[in-house]
Design a protein around this motif. Structure first.
Motif, mmCIF file in Angstrom:
data_model
loop_
_atom_site.group_PDB
_atom_site.id
_atom_site.type_symbol
_atom_site.label_atom_id
_atom_site.label_comp_id
_atom_site.label_asym_id
_atom_site.label_seq_id
_atom_site.Cartn_x
_atom_site.Cartn_y
_atom_site.Cartn_z
ATOM 1 N N MET A 33 6.609 -0.400 -3.945
ATOM 2 C CA MET A 33 6.822 -1.839 -3.888
ATOM 3 C C MET A 33 7.488 -2.431 -5.127
ATOM 4 O O MET A 33 8.171 -3.456 -5.029
ATOM 5 C CB MET A 33 5.492 -2.567 -3.651
ATOM 6 N N VAL A 34 7.294 -1.838 -6.315
ATOM 7 C CA VAL A 34 7.762 -2.478 -7.538
ATOM 8 C C VAL A 34 9.268 -2.381 -7.679
ATOM 9 O O VAL A 34 9.992 -3.381 -7.637
ATOM 10 C CB VAL A 34 7.054 -1.874 -8.769
ATOM 11 N N SER A 35 9.787 -1.167 -7.870
ATOM 12 C CA SER A 35 11.228 -0.974 -8.018
ATOM 13 C C SER A 35 11.536 0.495 -7.863
ATOM 14 O O SER A 35 10.655 1.350 -8.003
ATOM 15 C CB SER A 35 11.722 -1.472 -9.388
ATOM 16 N N ARG A 36 12.798 0.796 -7.594
ATOM 17 C CA ARG A 36 13.204 2.184 -7.449
ATOM 18 C C ARG A 36 12.993 2.956 -8.755
ATOM 19 O O ARG A 36 12.548 4.100 -8.749
ATOM 20 C CB ARG A 36 14.673 2.235 -7.038
ATOM 21 N N SER A 77 4.534 -13.862 -0.062
ATOM 22 C CA SER A 77 4.525 -13.231 -1.380
ATOM 23 C C SER A 77 4.320 -11.721 -1.235
ATOM 24 O O SER A 77 3.946 -11.220 -0.178
ATOM 25 C CB SER A 77 3.402 -13.812 -2.233
ATOM 26 N N ARG A 78 4.548 -11.018 -2.359
ATOM 27 C CA ARG A 78 4.318 -9.572 -2.341
ATOM 28 C C ARG A 78 2.855 -9.248 -2.061
ATOM 29 O O ARG A 78 2.544 -8.262 -1.394
ATOM 30 C CB ARG A 78 4.742 -8.958 -3.677
ATOM 31 N N TRP A 79 1.971 -10.078 -2.597
ATOM 32 C CA TRP A 79 0.549 -9.865 -2.346
ATOM 33 C C TRP A 79 0.242 -9.998 -0.865
ATOM 34 O O TRP A 79 -0.542 -9.215 -0.307
ATOM 35 C CB TRP A 79 -0.272 -10.843 -3.158
ATOM 36 N N HIS A 116 -1.375 -7.802 4.207
ATOM 37 C CA HIS A 116 -1.311 -7.917 5.661
ATOM 38 C C HIS A 116 -0.437 -6.860 6.328
ATOM 39 O O HIS A 116 -0.627 -6.574 7.521
ATOM 40 C CB HIS A 116 -0.801 -9.305 6.053
ATOM 41 N N ASP A 117 0.532 -6.310 5.607
ATOM 42 C CA ASP A 117 1.472 -5.392 6.234
ATOM 43 C C ASP A 117 1.335 -3.957 5.742
ATOM 44 O O ASP A 117 1.347 -3.024 6.545
ATOM 45 C CB ASP A 117 2.914 -5.871 5.988
ATOM 46 N N VAL A 118 1.216 -3.768 4.425
ATOM 47 C CA VAL A 118 1.248 -2.406 3.882
ATOM 48 C C VAL A 118 -0.110 -1.723 4.000
ATOM 49 O O VAL A 118 -0.228 -0.654 4.616
ATOM 50 C CB VAL A 118 1.721 -2.417 2.414
ATOM 51 N N LEU A 119 -1.136 -2.321 3.406
ATOM 52 C CA LEU A 119 -2.441 -1.654 3.365
ATOM 53 C C LEU A 119 -3.015 -1.353 4.751
ATOM 54 O O LEU A 119 -3.516 -0.239 4.972
ATOM 55 C CB LEU A 119 -3.430 -2.485 2.540
ATOM 56 N N PRO A 120 -2.970 -2.292 5.713
ATOM 57 C CA PRO A 120 -3.515 -1.941 7.035
ATOM 58 C C PRO A 120 -2.779 -0.785 7.693
ATOM 59 O O PRO A 120 -3.386 0.008 8.421
ATOM 60 C CB PRO A 120 -3.348 -3.246 7.840
#
Length: 284
Positions: free
Chosen positions: A110-113, A187-189, A194-198
């Motif tokens: 998520m942060v950067s390449r 936001s990234r949070w 809601h999208d990544v962790l689940p």
């Protein structure tokens, strides 16, 4: 066949063909019983697991259900008392590696390449180190410490968790519904929550099961080599090593702990394989 789109989960097929098989009952029951035996066994031991109570390598029967070991200690009591350390160390090592894998893997995605490449190189450095060498070095540096074995097990299994979960998170972030969330101003949070962790919960659970088997092997190997808590403290791995010289006289002292370790690994491995099938069908 229809497709359902929900926030926080990838599109998944819905229909008769999308039903998931339940995990194998035998494997689940076997793993649970062995883990309960390891955790709850010490209070049920009929004798002290460290006291010399008879002649070495007495045959099973009478006062000693599984006979005695190389020092005349009750094998049944040592079996009941010797699994807790292995299971707790393997569980702790798996938990540390899993938490670090999720944290580092998701951040790398998520942060950067550039940041992701740095995390990837760090994982590669850890991955090329032989797992047993890590255990030997840390255990030798902190003799008699189970914490050192936990750290070594976590470091040995962590890089693979980072790789798996970074790849899973990158796949999620490349999905169209994440782009919609970002375009909506989330936001990234919010995207993370809601999208990544689940959506990486399935791969993370599968990775945890696989890493637990690896941690169990490393922990048993450490016990076999006499690392970690020493002395007369019972340990399934150490029991195998201690009693192999008397295998021709009595089988139970080394065969009982060896069978429990093998059965636990096989049962957890079967559950991990079924979980992999379920995750794969869910991602299809």
């Amino acid at each position: 066949m229809t497709t359902v789109m929900t926030r926080g989960r990838r599109p998944r097929p819905v229909g008769p063909g999308a039903r998931r098989r339940r995990p194998p009952l035998f494997a689940g029951a076997g793993a649970l019983l062995i883990i309960l035996l390891a955790l709850l066994g010490p209070p049920a031991a009929p004798h002290s697991p460290t006291a010399q109570l008879g002649a070495p390598f007495q045959q099973p029967g009478g006062e000693f259900l599984l006979g005695t070991d190389i020092l005349g200690r009750d094998v049944a009591s040592r079996v009941l008392s010797g699994g807790r350390t292995i299971v707790l160390i393997a569980t702790a090592g798996t938990a540390v590696a899993g938490v670090a894998g999720v944290f580092a893997g998701v951040l790398a995605a998520m942060v950067s390449r550039r940041f992701g490449d740095v995390v990837g190189r760090f994982a590669d450095v850890l991955a090329v180190l032989p797992a047993l060498l890590l255990v030997l070095v840390l255990a030798a540096g902190f003799p008699g410490s189970d914490v050192a074995v936990v750290v070594a097990v976590a470091l040995a299994t962590m890089p693979f968790s980072i790789r798996v979960l970074r790849a899973a998170a990158e796949t999620i972030l490349a999905g169209g519904y994440v782009e919609v969330s970002v375009a909506r101003g989330d936001s990234r949070w919010a995207v993370l929550r809601h999208d990544v962790l689940p959506n990486i919960a399935g791969p993370a659970l599968l990775d945890t099961a696989v890493r637990f088997v690896a941690s169990l092997h490393l922990t048993a190997t450490a016990g076999f080599l006499g690392l970690g808590r020493g002395g007369a403290a019972p340990n399934w791995g150490r029991m195998v090593n201690e009693n192999i010289p008397g295998a021709s006289l009595a089988m139970a002292p080394f065969l009982a702990p060896a069978l429990l370790l093998v059965l636990l690994s096989v049962c957890v491995g079967l559950l991990a394989g079924r979980l992999a099938d379920a995750v794969g069908r869910g991602a299809a």
